[in-house]
Enzyme design. Structure first.
Site, short mmCIF file in Angstrom:
data_model
loop_
_atom_site.label_atom_id
_atom_site.label_comp_id
_atom_site.label_asym_id
_atom_site.label_seq_id
_atom_site.Cartn_x
_atom_site.Cartn_y
_atom_site.Cartn_z
N PRO A 2 0.39 -1.33 0.41
CA PRO A 2 0.01 -0.42 0.12
C PRO A 2 0.55 1.00 0.20
CG PRO A 2 -0.67 -1.73 2.20
CD PRO A 2 0.27 -2.14 0.97
N GLU A 3 0.52 2.68 -1.29
CA GLU A 3 0.90 3.40 -0.72
C GLU A 3 -0.61 4.46 -0.88
OE1 GLU A 3 4.22 4.31 -3.84
OE2 GLU A 3 4.19 1.65 -4.27
N LYS A 60 2.18 7.44 4.14
CA LYS A 60 0.99 6.52 4.67
C LYS A 60 1.00 5.42 5.58
CE LYS A 60 4.98 4.65 1.55
NZ LYS A 60 6.17 3.95 1.20
N HIS A 95 -5.48 -14.30 9.79
CA HIS A 95 -4.62 -12.81 9.54
C HIS A 95 -5.41 -12.26 9.91
CE1 HIS A 95 -2.70 -15.73 6.61
NE2 HIS A 95 -3.72 -15.36 6.23
N ARG A 114 1.48 -10.69 6.11
CA ARG A 114 3.18 -10.72 6.41
C ARG A 114 3.23 -10.08 7.73
NH1 ARG A 114 3.86 -9.20 0.30
NH2 ARG A 114 2.68 -10.25 -0.06
N ARG A 266 14.89 -3.96 -3.20
CA ARG A 266 13.68 -4.30 -4.25
C ARG A 266 14.00 -3.47 -5.66
NH1 ARG A 266 10.54 -0.74 -1.19
NH2 ARG A 266 8.72 -0.89 -2.35
#
Ligand SMILES: [Zn+2]
Length: 282
Positions: A2-3, A60, A95, A114, A266
Site C-alpha cells: 500500500p502507498e 502511508k 490473518h 505478512r 527492492r
C-alpha cells in the site's frame, strides 16, 4: 504494497464505516501487531477504545482520533495490512491480528498476512500523532509546500528515486508510484537529485501527484489479493501501469523493453531509452 492511494482508500472506508462508532476493548490476537507499543498488548487494549471522531492520514500512516481528542490509534499497513468491517468476530480468520467490537454490533478487524504492519495507541503531538511526527507532508495535504519540498529534494545528492521514497522529504510515495513517476517524466532513478533544476523537481512532484491521483480515482492499485478496502472488496483493479511490473514488455512510449534492476533490496523498472541519463552524467 500500500502507498498513498491505497492507504487513502482505506481511510475513506474507515471514515465511512467506523467514524461515529464506539470502539470497544480490542482483542490482540498477535503480539507482533502491537510491537511498537511500550507496555505491549495490555496497554494497547486499555487505551485504544472510545468513540471515533475522525479518520486521518499523512503519507502511508493512518490514525483514528478516539475518546478524548488527544488519544489516537495509529496504523501502518506495512506490506499487506487491511481493515475490514465484518458482522461477527473473526475467530476463524488466521490473518486477523487485532479487532474491536463496535457499538452497532459489527467488528472492525486489522488483518495482516505478512505482519509488517502495526497498530499503536498514541497521542497527538500538534497536527499528527507522535509516531508520525518525523513524516513529511504528502502532496495531497492542503498545507503541502511544493516549492519548499522541491528545494529539499534538490539538497540531496542521492539518486532521485531514493529521495522520492524518503518519507521525511515527501511522504506517500513507494516503489510503484516512484517508478511510474520517473517513467512519466523520463528520468533515470539514479540521477542525482542535486542536479535537478527547481522546475524539474516541481515537475517530478506534480507528476507523482498526478500518478497517485489517477490511482486514487481508480480505488488504489494492487497486485496482491491480500489488499482489500475496508468493506472487504478487493482493491485490485485494472489500472494501467507504464513501468512497474512491466519488465521485458515494450515501453508504451518507444517500444524498448522495460528493464528491472536491483534497487536497495527492492527493484526499479525503467525504460532504458526514455529514462537514460543525460549526456555528461547529469
Ligand atoms: Zn521508452
Amino acid at each position: 504494497m500500500p502507498e498513498l492511494p491505497e492507504v487513502e482508500t482505506v481511510r475513506r472506508g474507515l471514515a465511512d464505516r467506523v467514524v461515529g462508532r464506539e470502539l470497544g476493548a480490542p482483542v490482540v490476537a498477535h503480539p507482533r501487531a502491537v510491537r511498537r507499543q511500550e507496555g505491549g498488548a495490555a496497554l494497547f487494549s486499555g487505551r485504544a477504545t472510545g468513540v471515533v471522531h475522525s479518520a486521518r492520514r499523512r503519507g502511508k500512516y493512518l490514525w483514528l482520533e478516539v475518546g478524548d481528542r488527544d488519544d489516537v490509534v495509529v496504523a501502518h499497513l506495512g506490506m499487506s495490512g487491511q481493515f475490514r468491517v465484518v458482522d461477527a468476530p473473526p475467530d476463524d480468520d488466521p490473518h486477523a491480528r487485532v479487532w474491536w467490537p463496535l457499538d452497532d454490533g459489527t467488528t472492525v478487524v486489522f488483518r495482516d498476512q505478512r505482519t509488517f504492519g502495526w497498530v499503536l495507541a498514541d497521542r497527538m503531538a500538534g497536527e499528527v500523532p507522535t509516531a508520525v511526527a518525523h513524516i513529511a507532508r504528502d502532496p495531497f495535504d492542503p498545507a503541502f509546500d511544493r516549492e519548499a519540498t522541491a528545494r529539499a529534494i534538490r539538497r540531496s545528492t542521492s539518486g532521485v528515486k531514493r529521495v522520492l521514497l524518503n518519507q521525511s522529504v515527501v511522504s506517500g510515495i513507494g516503489n510503484i508510484y516512484a517508478d511510474e513517476t520517473l517513467w512519466r517524466v523520463g528520468t533515470p532513478p539514479d540521477r542525482p537529485a542535486s542536479r535537478l533544476t527547481q522546475k524539474d523537481a516541481i515537475r517530478l512532484l506534480d507528476t507523482a501527484t498526478e500518478v497517485m491521483d489517477e490511482a486514487l480515482a481508480a480505488g488504489g492499485t494492487s497486485f496482491d489479493p491480500l489488499y482489500v478496502a475496508v468493506n472487504g472488496e478487493s482493491g485490485w483493479f485494472e489500472r494501467r501501469l507504464d513501468a512497474y511490473g512491466r519488465q521485458d514488455l515494450p515501453c508504451r512510449r518507444c517500444g524498448t523493453a522495460i528493464v528491472r534492476e536491483q534497487f536497495a533490496n527492492r527493484s526499479s523498472h525503467r525504460c532504458p531509452r526514455c529514462q537514460r541519463p543525460p549526456r555528461g552524467g547529469g
